[in-house]
Design an enzyme around this catalytic site. Structure first.
Site, PDB file in Angstrom:
ATOM      1  N   GLU A  40      18.174 -16.328   9.455  1.00 22.74           N
ATOM      2  CA  GLU A  40      17.232 -15.315   9.157  1.00 22.74           C
ATOM      3  C   GLU A  40      16.363 -14.961  10.357  1.00 22.74           C
ATOM      4  OE1 GLU A  40      12.939 -14.895   6.751  1.00 22.74           O
ATOM      5  OE2 GLU A  40      14.357 -16.819   6.229  1.00 22.74           O
ATOM      6  N   ARG A  44       9.220  -9.705  12.901  1.00 20.97           N
ATOM      7  CA  ARG A  44       7.861 -10.015  13.354  1.00 20.97           C
ATOM      8  C   ARG A  44       7.795  -9.547  14.829  1.00 20.97           C
ATOM      9  NH1 ARG A  44       6.902 -16.326  10.900  1.00 20.97           N
ATOM     10  NH2 ARG A  44       7.497 -15.682   8.745  1.00 20.97           N
ATOM     11  N   LYS A 128      13.021 -17.608  -3.011  1.00 18.03           N
ATOM     12  CA  LYS A 128      12.382 -18.346  -1.816  1.00 18.03           C
ATOM     13  C   LYS A 128      10.965 -18.824  -2.696  1.00 18.03           C
ATOM     14  CE  LYS A 128      10.572 -16.048   1.542  1.00 18.03           C
ATOM     15  NZ  LYS A 128      10.037 -15.945   2.956  1.00 18.03           N
TER      16      LYS A 128
END
Length: 210
Positions: A40, A44, A128
Site C-alpha cells: 500500500e 501522503r 480496514k
C-alpha cells in the site's frame, strides 16, 4: 482481485510512505524478496503516484495499491498509475459512488459499528479498522465479530510486529496493516537487506491468542 483476496496473499500489508522516488523500486523489491507482495503506497507525498507507476512496471510480483484515498478523483489517479486496489481511511457516499464507477477494489476504513453497517449496506465486507488501537484494538474486533460475522477486517494503526499475532488470531481478521516493515531510517540509508529481513519475519507471522 477483490479486497478479500488481497487479505489472503499474506498476513501483513505494509503501509508505505515514499518521499524519494529513487527509493520506491528498491524498497518494493526488498519487500517482495521477503515474501511481502501486497504493498500500500499512501497518497501522503507528491511522488506517491509516480512511485506506484514505477513499482508496477519494474517489480513483477508486487501487487500495488494506493492508500489514503479520500477524494473521488483519487480512484482514477490510482488506476492511471497502475494500482490494483485502493485503501481509504473512511467511507463517504462520494467515495462509494467513485469506487463503483471505477471498479477499483477498495478496502475502506471504518471505526464504529455505524461505519460497519454503512459499509456493508454499500456492499463492502472486507474492511480496514482504522485507527485500530484508538478504535479499541482487539477488544473492539472481538465485539464486532458478534453482530457482523460476515465482515473480515484488516486492522491498521498502531500495529507492531509484537502485537500483530494477537490480532491475526482473531477469526474476523484477515491480515493487518503496518508501517514497521519500512522504518524510515533503514529506507533513507538504503538498507534493503534489513527491509527484506523484516518482510521475511512478517510473512511468517501466525495468529497467537492474546
Amino acid at each position: 482481485m477483490h479486497a478479500l483476496d488481497l487479505m489472503r496473499v499474506g498476513p501483513v500489508i505494509p503501509v508505505i510512505v515514499i518521499d524519494d522516488l529513487a527509493r520506491a523500486v528498491p524498497l518494493a523489491r526488498a519487500l517482495v524478496a521477503g515474501g511481502v507482495r501486497v504493498l500500500e503506497i499512501t497518497l501522503r507525498t507528491r511522488v506517491a503516484l509516480d512511485a506506484v507507476w514505477a513499482i508496477t512496471r519494474e517489480v513483477d510480483d508486487a501487487i500495488v495499491g494506493v492508500g489514503t484515498i479520500s477524494q473521488p478523483e483519487h480512484f482514477q489517479q490510482a488506476i492511471d498509475a497502475g494500482a490494483r486496489f485502493g485503501v481509504s481511511p473512511g467511507l463517504t457516499d462520494e467515495l462509494i459512488d467513485a469506487a463503483r464507477a471505477s471498479r477499483l477494489p477498495l478496502l475502506p476504513g471504518v471505526m464504529t459499528p455505524s461505519d460497519v453497517i454503512a459499509a456493508r449496506a454499500a456492499g463492502f465486507f472486507a474492511l480496514k479498522l482504522f485507527p485500530a488501537q484508538q478504535a479499541g484494538g482487539i477488544g473492539m474486533l472481538k465485539a464486532l465479530s458478534g453482530p457482523f460475522p460476515d465482515v473480515t477486517f484488516c486492522p491498521t494503526g498502531g500495529i507492531t510486529a509484537a502485537s500483530a499475532p494477537a490480532f491475526l488470531a482473531l477469526s474476523n481478521v484477515g491480515c493487518v496493516g503496518g508501517s514497521w516493515l519500512t522504518p524510515q531510517a533503514a529506507v533513507e540509508a538504503g538498507e534493503w537487506g534489513k527491509i527484506t529481513a523484516l518482510a521475511l519475519e512478517a510473512s511468517k507471522l501466525r495468529g497467537v491468542a492474546a
